[in-house]
Design a protein around this motif. Structure first.
Motif, short mmCIF file in Angstrom:
data_model
loop_
_atom_site.label_atom_id
_atom_site.label_comp_id
_atom_site.label_asym_id
_atom_site.label_seq_id
_atom_site.Cartn_x
_atom_site.Cartn_y
_atom_site.Cartn_z
N ALA A 190 0.84 -1.19 0.00
CA ALA A 190 0.00 0.00 0.00
C ALA A 190 0.88 1.24 0.00
N ALA A 191 0.65 2.15 -0.92
CA ALA A 191 1.40 3.39 -0.97
C ALA A 191 0.78 4.40 -0.01
N ASP A 192 1.58 4.83 0.96
CA ASP A 192 1.09 5.78 1.96
C ASP A 192 2.27 6.51 2.57
N GLY A 193 2.07 7.77 2.89
CA GLY A 193 3.15 8.59 3.40
C GLY A 193 3.72 8.14 4.72
N GLU A 194 3.02 7.27 5.45
CA GLU A 194 3.48 6.83 6.76
C GLU A 194 4.19 5.48 6.70
N GLY A 195 4.47 4.97 5.52
CA GLY A 195 5.06 3.64 5.40
C GLY A 195 6.58 3.65 5.43
N ASP A 196 7.14 2.46 5.22
CA ASP A 196 8.59 2.31 5.14
C ASP A 196 9.08 2.88 3.81
N PRO A 197 10.29 3.45 3.77
CA PRO A 197 10.78 4.10 2.56
C PRO A 197 10.91 3.15 1.37
N LEU A 198 10.45 3.63 0.22
CA LEU A 198 10.48 2.84 -1.01
C LEU A 198 11.90 2.47 -1.40
N ASP A 199 12.84 3.40 -1.25
CA ASP A 199 14.21 3.11 -1.68
C ASP A 199 14.84 2.00 -0.85
N LEU A 200 14.53 1.95 0.45
CA LEU A 200 15.06 0.87 1.29
C LEU A 200 14.40 -0.46 0.94
N LYS A 201 13.13 -0.40 0.61
CA LYS A 201 12.41 -1.61 0.19
C LYS A 201 13.05 -2.17 -1.08
N ALA A 202 13.38 -1.30 -2.02
CA ALA A 202 14.01 -1.73 -3.26
C ALA A 202 15.40 -2.29 -3.00
N ALA A 203 16.17 -1.61 -2.14
CA ALA A 203 17.55 -2.04 -1.87
C ALA A 203 17.60 -3.40 -1.20
N SER A 204 16.58 -3.74 -0.44
CA SER A 204 16.55 -5.03 0.26
C SER A 204 16.06 -6.17 -0.63
N GLY A 205 15.69 -5.86 -1.87
CA GLY A 205 15.18 -6.89 -2.78
C GLY A 205 13.69 -7.12 -2.64
N GLY A 206 13.02 -6.26 -1.87
CA GLY A 206 11.60 -6.48 -1.61
C GLY A 206 10.66 -6.12 -2.74
N LEU A 207 11.19 -5.60 -3.85
CA LEU A 207 10.34 -5.25 -4.99
C LEU A 207 10.53 -6.18 -6.18
N SER A 208 11.36 -7.19 -6.02
CA SER A 208 11.71 -8.01 -7.18
C SER A 208 10.71 -9.13 -7.47
N GLY A 209 9.86 -9.46 -6.52
CA GLY A 209 8.86 -10.50 -6.74
C GLY A 209 7.59 -9.91 -7.32
N PRO A 210 6.56 -10.74 -7.52
CA PRO A 210 5.27 -10.25 -8.00
C PRO A 210 4.64 -9.28 -7.00
N ILE A 211 4.30 -8.08 -7.45
CA ILE A 211 3.83 -7.01 -6.57
C ILE A 211 2.51 -6.45 -7.08
N ALA A 212 1.57 -6.21 -6.16
CA ALA A 212 0.36 -5.44 -6.44
C ALA A 212 0.38 -4.20 -5.55
N TRP A 213 0.29 -3.04 -6.17
CA TRP A 213 0.30 -1.77 -5.43
C TRP A 213 -1.13 -1.28 -5.23
N ILE A 214 -1.46 -0.88 -4.00
CA ILE A 214 -2.72 -0.19 -3.73
C ILE A 214 -2.47 1.30 -3.69
N MET A 215 -3.19 2.03 -4.54
CA MET A 215 -3.11 3.49 -4.57
C MET A 215 -4.44 4.06 -4.08
N GLY A 216 -4.38 4.94 -3.07
CA GLY A 216 -5.60 5.43 -2.45
C GLY A 216 -6.22 6.63 -3.14
N ASN A 217 -7.31 7.07 -2.56
CA ASN A 217 -8.07 8.21 -3.08
C ASN A 217 -7.27 9.50 -3.03
N GLU A 218 -7.53 10.40 -3.99
CA GLU A 218 -6.78 11.64 -4.09
C GLU A 218 -6.96 12.52 -2.86
N ALA A 219 -8.18 12.57 -2.32
CA ALA A 219 -8.47 13.52 -1.25
C ALA A 219 -8.10 12.99 0.14
#
Length: 271
Positions: A190-219
């Motif tokens: 889930a993409a949210d401003g209070e989550g763990d940093p995306l760059d650290l997630k990528a560096a740890s290999g956590g984005l290399s598998g099958p991923i589904a991203w949840i994007m929330g409402n604009e408001a």
């Protein structure tokens, strides 16, 4: 044999009425058709076999490259009529009448990158997310219940033809969408401003598998109950002074990072 445009500018009244109905949701729902406006959108629609039923242009000569060799009805409209078929200040001069898309969950078999838009209601944002998903090689987009209608003219226009390139599923709850993609072996982020940093997630290999991203409402973003459906919450780190990113910008960053990680994992590199 090529279908020639009607000789004189001006749509027959019956054709104008039937096409105008598709500028409204009720007409689209009743007919199972929608409008794609603009040269790029029409070009991509024509590349989807059997999708386009007829085309309306303001000038057959100006759009001759699109019309060459077509075996379907082509109508030439006058300026006033073209304005009735467009919701833009300056109509782009070419509109295709298209059959609506039809996808089911089997379309996601083997998927490695999916975007789930949770009650995304702005048509421009929804269309741009679809365009980003297409650009970065995502396998599908899911618009949950409460999201903008996929055939809203502004949504279609904002995809710039990408609506014809990948499966788009609509009308499902977020819970069902998450359950389905998890059943395919995908990790849900889930993409949210209070989550763990995306760059650290990528560096740890956590984005290399099958991923589904949840994007929330604009408001209001992603409510806590919705975020809990995900396996993890991830934030796009910002090192400047901007308060936040808009939905489509955040989606682009997350999708690019994930697609890059997956390509490195599979050895595809860049092309």
């Amino acid at each position: 044999m090529t279908t020639e445009p009607n000789a004189a500018p001006g749509l027959p009244a019956s054709v104008l009425r039937s096409v105008r109905r598709l500028t409204q949701r009720r007409g689209r729902d009743l007919t199972g058709m929608f409008l794609a406006e603009g040269r790029q959108a029409v070009r991509e629609a024509l590349g989807s076999p059997g999708r386009v039923q007829e085309i309306i242009v303001d000038d057959a000569v100006r759009h001759a490259d699109l019309l060459d060799g077509l075996e379907l009805p082509v109508w030439q409209a006058d300026e006033h009529q073209m304005r009735q078929l467009s919701d833009t200040v300056t109509p782009q001069g070419v509109v295709a009448v298209c059959r609506q898309l039809d996808f089911d969950w089997e379309s996601l078999d083997g998927a490695r990158l999916v975007v789930i838009c949770a009650q995304v209601r702005d048509p421009g944002n929804a269309g741009t997310v679809i365009r980003c998903a297409d650009a970065f090689g995502a396998d599908a987009v899911i618009l949950t219940s409460g999201s903008v209608e996929i055939y809203n003219p502004k949504t279609v226009r904002s995809t710039v033809g990408s609506i014809f390139h990948l499966p788009i599923l609509t009308g499902v709850t977020l819970a069902e969408a998450v359950e389905r993609v998890k059943g395919l072996g995908m990790t849900v982020l889930a993409a949210d401003g209070e989550g763990d940093p995306l760059d650290l997630k990528a560096a740890s290999g956590g984005l290399s598998g099958p991923i589904a991203w949840i994007m929330g409402n604009e408001a209001w973003g992603l409510p806590a109950d919705d975020a809990r459906l995900a396996d993890e919450v991830v934030a796009v780190p910002m090192w400047g002074q901007a308060e936040s990113l808009n939905l489509s910008s955040a989606a682009a960053v997350c999708l690019y990072a994930t697609a890059s990680a997956q390509r490195r994992e599979t050895g595809k590199g860049s092309n």
